[in-house]
Scaffold this motif. Structure first.
Motif, short mmCIF file in Angstrom:
data_model
loop_
_atom_site.label_atom_id
_atom_site.label_comp_id
_atom_site.label_asym_id
_atom_site.label_seq_id
_atom_site.Cartn_x
_atom_site.Cartn_y
_atom_site.Cartn_z
N PRO A 17 0.82 -1.23 0.00
CA PRO A 17 0.00 0.00 0.00
C PRO A 17 0.85 1.27 0.00
N TRP A 18 0.19 2.39 -0.30
CA TRP A 18 0.76 3.72 -0.09
C TRP A 18 0.93 3.95 1.41
N LEU A 19 1.65 4.99 1.80
CA LEU A 19 2.12 5.15 3.17
C LEU A 19 1.19 5.94 4.08
N ALA A 20 -0.05 6.11 3.69
CA ALA A 20 -1.05 6.77 4.54
C ALA A 20 -1.86 5.70 5.25
N GLN A 36 -6.69 -15.99 5.98
CA GLN A 36 -7.62 -17.00 6.47
C GLN A 36 -8.19 -17.87 5.35
N LYS A 37 -7.81 -17.56 4.12
CA LYS A 37 -8.36 -18.27 2.96
C LYS A 37 -7.27 -19.00 2.18
N ASN A 38 -6.26 -19.49 2.89
CA ASN A 38 -5.18 -20.28 2.30
C ASN A 38 -4.28 -19.45 1.36
N PHE A 39 -3.97 -18.22 1.80
CA PHE A 39 -2.97 -17.40 1.13
C PHE A 39 -1.86 -17.08 2.12
N LYS A 40 -0.63 -17.12 1.65
CA LYS A 40 0.51 -16.64 2.42
C LYS A 40 0.73 -15.18 2.03
N ILE A 41 0.70 -14.27 3.02
CA ILE A 41 0.74 -12.85 2.76
C ILE A 41 2.10 -12.26 3.14
N TYR A 42 2.68 -11.48 2.24
CA TYR A 42 3.84 -10.65 2.53
C TYR A 42 3.36 -9.19 2.49
N PHE A 43 3.40 -8.52 3.63
CA PHE A 43 2.89 -7.14 3.72
C PHE A 43 4.10 -6.21 3.72
N HIS A 44 4.19 -5.38 2.68
CA HIS A 44 5.39 -4.59 2.39
C HIS A 44 5.16 -3.12 2.71
N SER A 45 5.88 -2.59 3.71
CA SER A 45 5.77 -1.18 4.05
C SER A 45 6.99 -0.74 4.86
N LEU A 66 5.62 -9.60 7.67
CA LEU A 66 5.87 -8.18 7.43
C LEU A 66 7.24 -8.03 6.77
N VAL A 67 7.26 -7.32 5.64
CA VAL A 67 8.48 -7.16 4.84
C VAL A 67 8.82 -5.68 4.76
N GLU A 68 10.00 -5.31 5.20
CA GLU A 68 10.37 -3.89 5.30
C GLU A 68 10.64 -3.25 3.94
N LEU A 69 10.13 -2.03 3.81
CA LEU A 69 10.43 -1.16 2.67
C LEU A 69 11.39 -0.08 3.17
N ARG A 70 12.60 -0.10 2.65
CA ARG A 70 13.60 0.89 3.06
C ARG A 70 13.63 2.02 2.04
N LEU A 71 13.25 3.22 2.46
CA LEU A 71 13.25 4.39 1.59
C LEU A 71 14.51 5.22 1.81
N ALA A 98 10.42 9.85 -2.57
CA ALA A 98 11.15 8.73 -1.98
C ALA A 98 10.43 7.41 -2.25
N PHE A 99 9.10 7.47 -2.20
CA PHE A 99 8.30 6.27 -2.44
C PHE A 99 8.47 5.79 -3.88
N GLN A 100 8.53 6.73 -4.82
CA GLN A 100 8.73 6.34 -6.22
C GLN A 100 10.11 5.69 -6.43
N ALA A 101 11.08 6.12 -5.62
CA ALA A 101 12.43 5.54 -5.73
C ALA A 101 12.46 4.08 -5.32
N ALA A 102 11.40 3.62 -4.65
CA ALA A 102 11.33 2.21 -4.24
C ALA A 102 11.28 1.27 -5.45
N ARG A 103 11.04 1.81 -6.62
CA ARG A 103 11.01 0.97 -7.82
C ARG A 103 12.34 0.23 -8.00
N SER A 104 13.43 0.89 -7.64
CA SER A 104 14.75 0.29 -7.86
C SER A 104 14.99 -0.94 -6.98
#
Length: 450
Positions: A17-20, A36-45, A66-71, A98-104
């Motif tokens: 998601p966006w950072l708000a 809860q529906k047989n999905f493994k979730i990686y939440f990136h922020s 939870l997967v860290e997003l380093r800006l 900075a968020f757009q730079a996460a593309r790299s």
């Protein structure tokens, strides 16, 4: 349907998601549902957001990681500011860049998670480009109302510069509202996510609330809209003093006033609202928040003598109140709100109608959709966007003094009843669509790589 017991191994989903927090919250609610529906979730922020998630969810489902997003960080944008919450307005552009730079770094995240699906926000329409290079489907998830999204898609993107009217006249913008649009909306940047979404778009809504706008958004975008909502985050909590105060009031006599965690009244609006509440003569609980770094007390921010004049019927609360418990209380009649989408969904969930006081962006469209639905009345600003105390008092009295509260509450109750009758059907239907999409792309990858 419970997918956890199925024999297939869990499909892996990266949610980004966006950072708000107005975005993070519904994205994390979706993460919890899918886990809860047989999905493994990686939440990136960012760590600032993930730390907050850990505090509020001390026991996470085993299927959520939870997967860290380093800006990029600097003196003006340290890591604790890698969220819009509490961020000074002048730094919002820096955070966006900075968020757009996460593309790299996003390819590295895909390598780590190796997801079958990416669910992404409209603020990073480059996500599907990167995902498609690995033949991974990327699905956009819209967390605002389809009334607002379809309106802006029509007026600022598809038919920008033409006289083609929006086909639903209940939704419109006033001049002062159009002037306050942010660059991602005005430029059409925000709509790229829908265009690039893989075959479908997830929508945090349902047919009972804004069905015709979901349909029109599908028509405009040529994408299938998949409603999954309403998904809302209910924060349980208590405050004995507030509840004791509320217990002493009469049934349906009290107005609850709150504008979410990231929106703040201007000093002029705060003054006019205060005088309007005073003129209305009704009981009210008002949650007052100030922007980060603004050193003001409630007493300093409100008109001189206001607290003394309303002390028997007005309760001022700073920063936080147990909103869910307040809205459930029989003595609360109506919710005065800015009409952020999460607040609109909460009003339906708790069967409490809205007095709408939208500020900007998507909020006016949400307010007018709720009015059209019959679950709200809007406080009108003047042509310059100024709030007027007499108008505030008039609308409040219309609802709570002149007896319209019961009619509004009956309407919102009917809407809620229709939604509850569906149970988990919408999210289960969405799970089936997402599962089929993942399997389809998996097969394509297997065929390609042998």
């Amino acid at each position: 349907m419970e997918y956890r017991n199925q024999t297939r191994s869990p499909l892996k989903v990266l949610i980004f998601p966006w950072l708000a927090y107005g975005h993070v919250t519904p994205y994390f609610e979706l993460a919890k549902k899918l886990s809860q529906k047989n999905f493994k979730i990686y939440f990136h922020s960012t760590p600032a957001i993930l730390d907050n998630i850990k505090r509020n969810n001390p026991v996470l489902d085993d299927n959520i990681e939870l997967v860290e997003l380093r800006l990029p960080s600097g003196d003006d944008l340290p890591p604790h500011n890698h969220t819009t919450k509490g961020l000074p307005k002048y730094l919002l552009g820096s955070l966006f860049q900075a968020f757009q730079a996460a593309r790299s770094t996003f390819p590295d995240i895909l390598d780590y998670c190796s997801p079958d699906l990416v669910i992404f926000d409209g603020f990073q329409p480059w996500v599907p480009d990167v995902a498609s290079s690995r033949n991974i489907p990327a699905v956009n998830y819209l967390i605002i109302g389809s009334s607002a999204f379809s309106y802006f898609y029509h007026t600022t993107y598809t038919y920008k510069g033409t006289s083609e009217p929006f086909p639903f006249p209940a939704i419109y913008s006033r001049d002062h509202e159009r002037k306050s649009l942010s660059v991602p909306w005005e430029s059409g940047f925000i709509f790229k996510g829908i265009e690039k979404s893989s075959e479908i778009v997830l929508v945090n809504s349902c047919e009972e609330i804004d069905g015709k706008y979901i349909g029109y958004l599908s028509e405009l975008s040529k994408k299938k809209m998949v409603p999954i909502g309403p998904l809302i985050h209910i924060v349980e909590g208590d405050d004995a003093k507030i509840m004791e105060w509320l217990d002493k009031k009469e049934e349906l006599s009290t107005l609850y006033v709150s504008f979410g965690s990231e929106y703040y009244l201007s000093p002029d609006d705060m003054e006019e609202l205060a005088y309007g509440l005073e003129l209305s003569g009704v009981n009210f609980i008002w949650v007052i928040r100030f922007p980060e770094g603004e050193q003001r007390s409630i007493n300093e921010a409100l008109p001189r003598g206001f607290l003394g004049r309303v002390k028997e019927r007005g309760l001022m609360v700073e920063n936080w109140a147990p909103q869910a418990k307040i809205l459930r209380h029989n003595n609360v009649g109506v919710f005065l709100s800015h009409c952020g989408w999460n607040s609109v969904l909460e009003s339906v969930h708790f069967e409490v109608p809205i007095i709408a006081l939208p500020m900007h962006l998507d909020q006016p469209a949400h307010a007018r959709m709720a009015v059209e639905l019959g679950t709200a009345l809007e406080i009108q600003r003047d042509e310059n966007g100024k709030l007027n105390r007499e108008e505030v008092a008039k609308v409040i009295k219309n609802v709570l003094v002149e007896g319209n509260v019961k009619e509004l509450r009956e309407k919102v109750k009917q809407v809620n009843k229709k939604i509850k009758m569906k149970g988990e059907k919408q999210i289960d239907d969405a799970v089936e669509v997402l599962t089929n999409l993942c399997i389809q792309y998996k097969q394509q990858r297997n065929d390609h790589f042998g």
